[in-house]
Design a protein around this motif. Structure first.
Motif, PDB file in Angstrom:
ATOM      1  N   SER A   2       1.010  -1.138  -0.013  1.00 64.83           N
ATOM      2  CA  SER A   2       0.104   0.133  -0.076  1.00 64.83           C
ATOM      3  C   SER A   2       0.811   1.260  -0.113  1.00 64.83           C
ATOM      4  CB  SER A   2      -0.845   0.019   1.447  1.00 64.83           C
ATOM      5  OG  SER A   2      -1.851   1.018   1.236  1.00 64.83           O
ATOM      6  N   GLU A   4       0.759   5.672   0.097  1.00 57.55           N
ATOM      7  CA  GLU A   4      -0.098   6.876   0.083  1.00 57.55           C
ATOM      8  C   GLU A   4      -0.123   7.581  -1.129  1.00 57.55           C
ATOM      9  OE1 GLU A   4      -0.063  10.308   3.581  1.00 57.55           O
ATOM     10  OE2 GLU A   4       0.445   8.302   4.172  1.00 57.55           O
ATOM     11  N   LEU A   5      -1.004   8.184  -1.363  1.00 57.76           N
ATOM     12  CA  LEU A   5      -1.304   9.244  -2.594  1.00 57.76           C
ATOM     13  C   LEU A   5      -1.056  10.480  -2.122  1.00 57.76           C
ATOM     14  CD1 LEU A   5      -4.502   7.911  -3.920  1.00 57.76           C
ATOM     15  CD2 LEU A   5      -2.339   7.254  -4.716  1.00 57.76           C
ATOM     16  N   ASN A   6      -0.395  11.284  -3.195  1.00 59.87           N
ATOM     17  CA  ASN A   6      -0.401  12.793  -2.852  1.00 59.87           C
ATOM     18  C   ASN A   6      -1.452  13.312  -3.064  1.00 59.87           C
ATOM     19  OD1 ASN A   6      -0.485  13.678  -5.763  1.00 59.87           O
ATOM     20  ND2 ASN A   6       1.614  13.003  -5.984  1.00 59.87           N
ATOM     21  N   PRO A   7      -2.006  14.807  -2.705  1.00 61.32           N
ATOM     22  CA  PRO A   7      -2.996  15.291  -2.643  1.00 61.32           C
ATOM     23  C   PRO A   7      -3.543  15.284  -4.255  1.00 61.32           C
ATOM     24  CG  PRO A   7      -1.618  16.545  -1.123  1.00 61.32           C
ATOM     25  CD  PRO A   7      -0.857  15.563  -1.884  1.00 61.32           C
ATOM     26  N   GLN A   9      -2.982  13.272  -6.844  1.00 57.73           N
ATOM     27  CA  GLN A   9      -3.248  11.747  -7.184  1.00 57.73           C
ATOM     28  C   GLN A   9      -4.714  11.403  -6.481  1.00 57.73           C
ATOM     29  OE1 GLN A   9       0.181   9.954  -5.514  1.00 57.73           O
ATOM     30  NE2 GLN A   9       0.632   9.204  -7.612  1.00 57.73           N
ATOM     31  N   ALA A  10      -4.890  11.957  -5.324  1.00 53.12           N
ATOM     32  CA  ALA A  10      -6.235  11.376  -4.414  1.00 53.12           C
ATOM     33  C   ALA A  10      -7.238  12.373  -4.855  1.00 53.12           C
ATOM     34  CB  ALA A  10      -6.060  11.963  -3.014  1.00 53.12           C
ATOM     35  N   LEU A  13      -8.193  10.676  -8.457  1.00 49.10           N
ATOM     36  CA  LEU A  13      -8.685   9.464  -8.159  1.00 49.10           C
ATOM     37  C   LEU A  13     -10.227   9.446  -7.311  1.00 49.10           C
ATOM     38  CD1 LEU A  13      -8.373   6.228  -8.064  1.00 49.10           C
ATOM     39  CD2 LEU A  13      -7.241   6.442  -5.807  1.00 49.10           C
ATOM     40  N   GLY A  14     -10.213  10.386  -6.639  1.00 49.15           N
ATOM     41  CA  GLY A  14     -11.590  10.505  -6.299  1.00 49.15           C
ATOM     42  C   GLY A  14     -12.766  10.760  -7.152  1.00 49.15           C
ATOM     43  N   SER A  17     -13.251   7.721  -9.050  1.00 44.64           N
ATOM     44  CA  SER A  17     -14.051   6.761  -8.190  1.00 44.64           C
ATOM     45  C   SER A  17     -15.507   7.127  -8.378  1.00 44.64           C
ATOM     46  CB  SER A  17     -13.533   6.757  -6.599  1.00 44.64           C
ATOM     47  OG  SER A  17     -12.027   6.292  -6.685  1.00 44.64           O
ATOM     48  N   VAL A  52      -1.740   2.549  -9.471  1.00 43.43           N
ATOM     49  CA  VAL A  52      -2.629   2.952  -8.552  1.00 43.43           C
ATOM     50  C   VAL A  52      -3.980   2.160  -8.826  1.00 43.43           C
ATOM     51  CG1 VAL A  52      -4.180   4.765  -7.402  1.00 43.43           C
ATOM     52  CG2 VAL A  52      -1.606   5.001  -7.912  1.00 43.43           C
TER      53      VAL A  52
END
Length: 70
Positions: A2, A4-7, A9-10, A13-14, A17, A52
């Motif tokens: 696992s 952690e995503l950087n902001p 990427q998050a 991805l949000g 999703s 990811v």
């Protein structure tokens, strides 16, 4: 493994999703959310390349069945 995503990427991805959760094509989502389709697709590809997990895209039917009468 696992990671952690950087902001950034998050953030993308949000968006990806959420389109999957809504079962909405990327083009419709982009128009509704005032983001570009090109950005969504570029970030989808970038995240995949960075290994990811990206949810599967909702794809509209490209073909429809027709009956040909002769």
């Amino acid at each position: 493994m696992s990671r952690e995503l950087n902001p950034t990427q998050a953030f993308w991805l949000g968006h990806l999703s959420y389109t999957a959760a809504l079962q909405m094509p990327l083009s419709a989502y982009a128009e509704a959310q005032a983001v570009t389709l090109a950005d969504l697709m570029a970030w989808e590809n970038r995240l995949i390349a960075q290994v990811v997990p990206v949810p599967p895209r909702c794809r509209s039917a490209r073909f429809i069945a027709v009956e040909v009468v002769t």
